[in-house]
Scaffold this active site. Sequence first.
Site, PDB file in Angstrom:
ATOM      1  N   ILE A 217       0.877  -1.169   0.000  1.00 22.95           N
ATOM      2  CA  ILE A 217       0.000   0.000   0.000  1.00 22.95           C
ATOM      3  C   ILE A 217       0.921   1.228   0.000  1.00 22.95           C
ATOM      4  O   ILE A 217       1.944   1.243   0.683  1.00 22.95           O
ATOM      5  CB  ILE A 217      -0.980  -0.046   1.204  1.00 22.95           C
ATOM      6  CG1 ILE A 217      -1.754   1.249   1.410  1.00 22.95           C
ATOM      7  CG2 ILE A 217      -0.302  -0.425   2.492  1.00 22.95           C
ATOM      8  CD1 ILE A 217      -2.874   1.106   2.460  1.00 22.95           C
ATOM      9  N   SER A 218       0.594   2.221  -0.812  1.00 21.66           N
ATOM     10  CA  SER A 218       1.449   3.407  -0.962  1.00 21.66           C
ATOM     11  C   SER A 218       1.583   4.174   0.342  1.00 21.66           C
ATOM     12  O   SER A 218       0.705   4.133   1.194  1.00 21.66           O
ATOM     13  CB  SER A 218       0.854   4.362  -1.996  1.00 21.66           C
ATOM     14  OG  SER A 218       0.590   3.712  -3.200  1.00 21.66           O
TER      15      SER A 218
END
Length: 217
Positions: free
Chosen positions: A62-63
């Site tokens: 996940i960024s």
Amino acid sequence: MKKDFGKKRDNLIDNLIRKGYIESKSVEKAMRKVPRHKFVPKKVKSRAYVDSPQPIGEGQTISAPHMVAMMVEKLDIEEGQKVLEIGGGMGYHAAVIAEMIGEKGKVYSIEYVSNLAESAQKRIKDTGYHNVQIIQGDGSSGYEKRAPYHRISVACGAPSIPSPLIDQLVLEGKILIPIGSKFFQKLIKATKRKENKIEKENLGGVRFVPLKGKHGF
Ligand code: SAH
């Protein structure tokens, strides 16, 4: 515990404003609201408000929050818009977009990995984002069924801009997509000016997981 997450979240957002990633009130408001700790795997919950990417299983990540902040800022998202997200992951980014478009808007988020899509849809429901729908599928061809979209946000790196994505944008619609190799990309913002004309802007180097599927790697 709850209060603690709220405080950590506010500190993170204060930092993102200070560093210039968050520029507008609408992004600030959205990111102060979305409970990121409910969108990360249990294992990394204590790091939900640290500004770094986190593993989400299935070899995906996940960024980092600053990347989500930058992407929603640069995409010029407005209230009431219909937005397509490719790479739904945990659903956090979709929830931030959902806050920005409000009840009259809609986010369709496509996730390739069925386990991730299923759990993201559940999380989105539990957190009360009725204006988001997570769909399992290959987003490299977009999502024709609900096209056209005002905005398209791609959270994985592609070899080039898949043509169906441009087709599925309204005129003056915008897409944000990392373009390059499997490991490094340039974040490209493209605006559809006419049916066959797009205007591109390079927003700088980024690192996303590769886009799979028909128009991916
Ligand atoms: N925006 C997400 C993080 C995305 S990580 C969040 O906020 O949680 C990138 C995701 O893109 C991964 O979950 C990966 O499975 C997905 N992905 C890769 N190729 C895809 C494709 N062709 N269609 C849809 N999703 C894809």
